[in-house]
Design an enzyme around this catalytic site. Structure first.
Site, PDB file in Angstrom:
ATOM      1  N   GLU A  81       0.800  -1.218   0.000  1.00 63.10           N
ATOM      2  CA  GLU A  81       0.000   0.000   0.000  1.00 63.10           C
ATOM      3  C   GLU A  81       0.839   1.278   0.000  1.00 63.10           C
ATOM      4  O   GLU A  81       0.323   2.367  -0.270  1.00 63.10           O
ATOM      5  CB  GLU A  81      -0.940   0.011   1.215  1.00 63.10           C
ATOM      6  CG  GLU A  81      -2.063  -1.017   1.103  1.00 63.10           C
ATOM      7  CD  GLU A  81      -2.959  -1.065   2.322  1.00 63.10           C
ATOM      8  OE1 GLU A  81      -2.513  -0.610   3.393  1.00 63.10           O
ATOM      9  OE2 GLU A  81      -4.089  -1.561   2.209  1.00 63.10           O
ATOM     10  N   GLU A 112       6.711 -21.967   7.745  1.00 63.51           N
ATOM     11  CA  GLU A 112       7.194 -21.128   8.842  1.00 63.51           C
ATOM     12  C   GLU A 112       8.217 -21.837   9.727  1.00 63.51           C
ATOM     13  O   GLU A 112       8.811 -21.212  10.601  1.00 63.51           O
ATOM     14  CB  GLU A 112       6.028 -20.654   9.697  1.00 63.51           C
ATOM     15  CG  GLU A 112       5.350 -21.730  10.515  1.00 63.51           C
ATOM     16  CD  GLU A 112       4.280 -21.154  11.427  1.00 63.51           C
ATOM     17  OE1 GLU A 112       4.376 -21.419  12.642  1.00 63.51           O
ATOM     18  OE2 GLU A 112       3.383 -20.459  10.943  1.00 63.51           O
TER      19      GLU A 112
END
Length: 271
Positions: A81, A112
């Site tokens: 963004e 992960e």
């Protein structure tokens, strides 16, 4: 060292399946209202990290976010963004998620758990000690994130973290740790809820403050925003009208001709 894993503690609520929709919504909202208060308590820690990031970026450094699951997605979101909002290039703030872009939409099994992979992912960007890396993990125990920061520390790269468990391994390894205590989740262990909200708030605070400090906002306006759709062209046009006093048609032409609100205003001789 053992630590109190707050994010795994039992919810303050029980028999959720027996609650009405209104009871569920009210209870979730009641918990969400505590998040901003928790974030307020760590503002000095956020400030310290922001100051370091600004210093590094002024010398050509970049900001990286690394995370897995919800935390990784929040980092990717915040990074993605910044270019349209502040007009910076996509290689200035970079979000990396365990498992790669596929993991943005779907969970990637065991991604992960690889403590070496994060630094390999960072090396793809030719990371240097001019850069800053923020590890995001609500639990503070994600191997991908911890391993990434450990490797960065060895290379003299500034590290920060956003976690919800003080004293966690991630909190211990980051040079600029931020541990925001939001308490147990409404659904026990579902850290996409309050923990995720806290992480999103802090990421907003970091990137916004850094971009303002680097000069990408004038007054309170997004003068460097990308003109990627009609709504933003209209918004930019009205910014120019407000700053210069010209009418809509002239302001819009100035915006299109000069490519940004900042350039259009400066062309009119207004600083």
């Amino acid at each position: 060292m053992a630590f109190n894993k707050i994010t795994e503690q039992d919810s303050h609520y029980n028999h959720l399946e027996k609650m009405s929709p209104r009871e569920l919504l009210s209870s979730i909202n009641e918990q969400d209202q505590t998040v901003a208060i928790a974030v307020e308590k760590v503002i000095p820690l956020i400030e310290s990290l922001v100051i370091e990031i600004v210093s590094k970026m002024k010398t050509g450094g970049r900001l990286f976010y690394i995370g897995a699951g919800t935390s990784g997605r929040l980092g990717v979101l915040d990074a993605s963004e910044c270019p349209p909002t502040f007009g910076v290039s996509y290689d200035k703030i970079i979000g990396i998620i365990a498992g790669g872009d596929t993991a943005i939409r779907k969970a990637v099994e065991n991604a992960e758990d690889d403590e070496k992979q994060a630094f390999k992912d960072l090396e793809n960007y030719q990371i240097t000690n001019k850069d800053v890396v923020i590890g995001i993990a609500a639990s503070g125990t994600t191997p991908y994130v911890i391993g990434g920061l450990e490797s960065c520390n060895k290379m003299g790269i500034t590290t920060g973290c956003i976690t919800c468990n003080p004293g966690s391994p991630l909190d211990q390894v980051a040079t600029h740790p931020i541990a925001v205590i939001v308490g147990p989740e409404f659904i026990t262990g579902s850290s996409r809820m309050k923990a995720g909200t806290a992480q999103k708030m802090i990421l907003n605070m970091i990137s916004t403050s850094v971009m303002i400090q680097l000069g990408h906002i004038k007054g309170n306006k997004m003068v460097d925003m990308q003109l990627s759709n009609d709504k933003l062209v209209d918004r930019g046009t009205r910014m120019i009208m407000e700053a210069t006093g010209v009418n809509y048609e002239i302001a819009r032409k100035l915006l299109i001709d000069h490519g940004s609100v900042r350039n259009a205003i400066e062309h009119q001789g207004i600083c």
